[in-house]
Motif scaffolding. Structure first.
Motif, PDB file in Angstrom:
ATOM      1  N   GLY A  10      -1.254   1.749   4.900  1.00 23.21           N
ATOM      2  CA  GLY A  10      -0.621   1.082   6.016  1.00 23.21           C
ATOM      3  C   GLY A  10       0.734   1.661   6.364  1.00 23.21           C
ATOM      4  N   ASP A  11       1.357   1.102   7.400  1.00 24.45           N
ATOM      5  CA  ASP A  11       2.614   1.581   7.939  1.00 24.45           C
ATOM      6  C   ASP A  11       3.792   1.063   7.125  1.00 24.45           C
ATOM      7  N   SER A  12       4.646   1.976   6.632  1.00 17.54           N
ATOM      8  CA  SER A  12       5.802   1.575   5.838  1.00 17.54           C
ATOM      9  C   SER A  12       6.827   0.843   6.674  1.00 17.54           C
ATOM     10  N   SER A  13       6.747   0.955   8.010  1.00 18.36           N
ATOM     11  CA  SER A  13       7.714   0.257   8.853  1.00 18.36           C
ATOM     12  C   SER A  13       7.556  -1.245   8.743  1.00 18.36           C
ATOM     13  N   MET A  14       6.409  -1.722   8.249  1.00 21.01           N
ATOM     14  CA  MET A  14       6.173  -3.152   8.106  1.00 21.01           C
ATOM     15  C   MET A  14       6.810  -3.702   6.836  1.00 21.01           C
ATOM     16  N   ALA A  15       7.304  -2.798   5.994  1.00 20.74           N
ATOM     17  CA  ALA A  15       7.859  -3.252   4.720  1.00 20.74           C
ATOM     18  C   ALA A  15       9.066  -4.159   4.914  1.00 20.74           C
ATOM     19  N   SER A  16       9.827  -3.930   5.966  1.00 25.49           N
ATOM     20  CA  SER A  16      11.043  -4.718   6.177  1.00 25.49           C
ATOM     21  C   SER A  16      10.836  -5.831   7.191  1.00 25.49           C
ATOM     22  N   ARG A  17       9.599  -6.178   7.477  1.00 20.70           N
ATOM     23  CA  ARG A  17       9.333  -7.186   8.485  1.00 20.70           C
ATOM     24  C   ARG A  17       9.861  -8.557   8.077  1.00 20.70           C
ATOM     25  N   THR A  28       1.150 -12.393  -3.314  1.00 21.94           N
ATOM     26  CA  THR A  28       0.507 -11.079  -3.328  1.00 21.94           C
ATOM     27  C   THR A  28       1.233 -10.107  -2.409  1.00 21.94           C
ATOM     28  N   VAL A  29       1.448  -8.877  -2.885  1.00 25.64           N
ATOM     29  CA  VAL A  29       2.118  -7.855  -2.088  1.00 25.64           C
ATOM     30  C   VAL A  29       1.261  -6.596  -1.997  1.00 25.64           C
ATOM     31  N   TYR A  30       1.525  -5.822  -0.963  1.00 26.79           N
ATOM     32  CA  TYR A  30       0.857  -4.543  -0.711  1.00 26.79           C
ATOM     33  C   TYR A  30       1.858  -3.439  -1.043  1.00 26.79           C
ATOM     34  N   VAL A  31       1.435  -2.444  -1.806  1.00 32.05           N
ATOM     35  CA  VAL A  31       2.303  -1.346  -2.211  1.00 32.05           C
ATOM     36  C   VAL A  31       1.745  -0.042  -1.655  1.00 32.05           C
ATOM     37  N   GLY A  32       2.552   0.670  -0.867  1.00 31.32           N
ATOM     38  CA  GLY A  32       2.073   1.889  -0.227  1.00 31.32           C
ATOM     39  C   GLY A  32       2.818   3.136  -0.674  1.00 31.32           C
ATOM     40  N   ASN A  33       2.263   4.288  -0.252  1.00 33.79           N
ATOM     41  CA  ASN A  33       2.794   5.622  -0.560  1.00 33.79           C
ATOM     42  C   ASN A  33       2.736   5.939  -2.045  1.00 33.79           C
ATOM     43  N   LEU A  34       1.677   5.470  -2.701  1.00 33.69           N
ATOM     44  CA  LEU A  34       1.493   5.771  -4.120  1.00 33.69           C
ATOM     45  C   LEU A  34       0.988   7.192  -4.310  1.00 33.69           C
ATOM     46  N   ALA A  35       1.410   7.814  -5.383  1.00 32.56           N
ATOM     47  CA  ALA A  35       0.901   9.140  -5.729  1.00 32.56           C
ATOM     48  C   ALA A  35      -0.580   9.037  -6.105  1.00 32.56           C
ATOM     49  N   PHE A  98       6.769   1.812  -0.875  1.00 37.11           N
ATOM     50  CA  PHE A  98       7.238   0.682  -0.085  1.00 37.11           C
ATOM     51  C   PHE A  98       6.403  -0.540  -0.449  1.00 37.11           C
ATOM     52  N   VAL A  99       7.011  -1.706  -0.345  1.00 42.25           N
ATOM     53  CA  VAL A  99       6.355  -2.966  -0.726  1.00 42.25           C
ATOM     54  C   VAL A  99       6.495  -3.950   0.432  1.00 42.25           C
ATOM     55  N   ARG A 100       5.405  -4.568   0.818  1.00 43.83           N
ATOM     56  CA  ARG A 100       5.429  -5.589   1.867  1.00 43.83           C
ATOM     57  C   ARG A 100       4.448  -6.692   1.518  1.00 43.83           C
ATOM     58  N   GLU A 101       4.455  -7.747   2.304  1.00 47.59           N
ATOM     59  CA  GLU A 101       3.505  -8.828   2.080  1.00 47.59           C
ATOM     60  C   GLU A 101       2.081  -8.312   2.297  1.00 47.59           C
ATOM     61  N   ASP A 102       1.142  -8.860   1.569  1.00 41.83           N
ATOM     62  CA  ASP A 102      -0.267  -8.518   1.755  1.00 41.83           C
ATOM     63  C   ASP A 102      -0.804  -9.378   2.882  1.00 41.83           C
ATOM     64  N   ARG A 103      -0.970  -8.785   4.060  1.00 43.68           N
ATOM     65  CA  ARG A 103      -1.376  -9.557   5.233  1.00 43.68           C
ATOM     66  C   ARG A 103      -2.813 -10.054   5.149  1.00 43.68           C
ATOM     67  N   GLU A 104      -3.613  -9.490   4.241  1.00 43.79           N
ATOM     68  CA  GLU A 104      -5.010  -9.907   4.115  1.00 43.79           C
ATOM     69  C   GLU A 104      -5.161 -11.161   3.262  1.00 43.79           C
ATOM     70  N   ALA A 105      -4.203 -11.427   2.391  1.00 43.65           N
ATOM     71  CA  ALA A 105      -4.295 -12.586   1.496  1.00 43.65           C
ATOM     72  C   ALA A 105      -4.215 -13.876   2.295  1.00 43.65           C
ATOM     73  N   GLY A 106      -5.152 -14.769   2.040  1.00 53.15           N
ATOM     74  CA  GLY A 106      -5.163 -16.057   2.727  1.00 53.15           C
ATOM     75  C   GLY A 106      -5.566 -15.983   4.180  1.00 53.15           C
TER      76      GLY A 106
END
Length: 220
Positions: A10-17, A28-35, A98-106
């Motif tokens: 997903g888009d890292s720009s959503m991390a600071s939403r 629950t959180v979503y973590v992106g840009n993992l190696a 980057f870490v953001r809320e998991d939008r799929e949860a719930g």
């Protein structure tokens, strides 16, 4: 949706939403840009710095390769909020995550009713069996994408999983012939930007031994 070279994420720009005063509805959180080489245990150990991690999972493609992102569930909502605020832009195995809320949860209780098309075929022993060839969410004004050169045995759920990071709405692999798909599918997206991102990232992607073609549906 955008991607990084580490995977289809997903888009890292959503991390600071999430802004001051906002409250998460789930831990629950979503973590992106993992190696590529990050495993679930590596992710869990890193995310444990701010709270008690109940579950950590690396999202994978149908071929088993990492998508470069993961889902982490904490025991408390406050811990998930700390992860968003404190672990975004930290480094894990050489990459700044980057870490953001998991939008799929719930989300299930809020989303529109999903449709599914069923075709009836006959098995080798003469018994009638049901085979689902499409499913997802259909809405007016969706952008259609044509996916060609898919393997005969590919199910719509496989394509739904492959395109999941692009907010796919509905997938249709069409009528079956002798238990096989027609070799192409139509995928619908609520947002044109998601459709264009999927085309850019997945056109030519190797799926179960074939390089699929992904483009806008000219007949839509």
């Amino acid at each position: 949706a955008s991607t990084s070279e580490s995977g289809l994420c997903g888009d890292s720009s959503m991390a600071s939403r999430k802004t001051t005063g906002d409250k998460l509805e789930h831990p629950t959180v979503y973590v992106g840009n993992l190696a590529w080489e990050v495993k679930w245990q590596d992710l869990k150990d890193h995310m444990n710095e701010v709270g008690d991690v109940v579950h950590a999972d690396i999202l994978t493609r149908p071929d088993g390769k990492s998508k470069g992102c993961g889902i982490v569930r904490y025991s408390k909502i406050e811990e998930a909020e700390r992860a968003i605020n404190e672990l975004t832009n930290t480094t894990l195995m050489g990459r700044q995550i980057f870490v953001r809320e998991d939008r799929e949860a719930g989300k299930k209780s809020k989303e529109p009713k999903k449709s599914a098309s069923v075709r009836r075929t006959t098995s080798n022993d003469g018994k009638e069996v049901k085979s689902t060839t499409s499913g997802g969410i259909l809405q007016a004004g969706m952008t259609s994408v044509f996916v060609g050169n898919i393997p005969w045995h590919t199910e719509w759920t496989t394509l739904q999983e492959l395109f999941s990071e692009y907010n796919v709405g509905h997938v249709d692999t069409g009528e079956l012939r002798h238990g096989r798909s027609r070799g192409w599918a139509i995928i619908k997206f609520a947002r044109k930007a998601d459709a264009e991102a999927a085309i850019k990232d997945l056109d030519g992607y190797p799926l179960e031994g074939r390089h699929i073609e992904v483009r806008l549906d000219n007949k839509a």
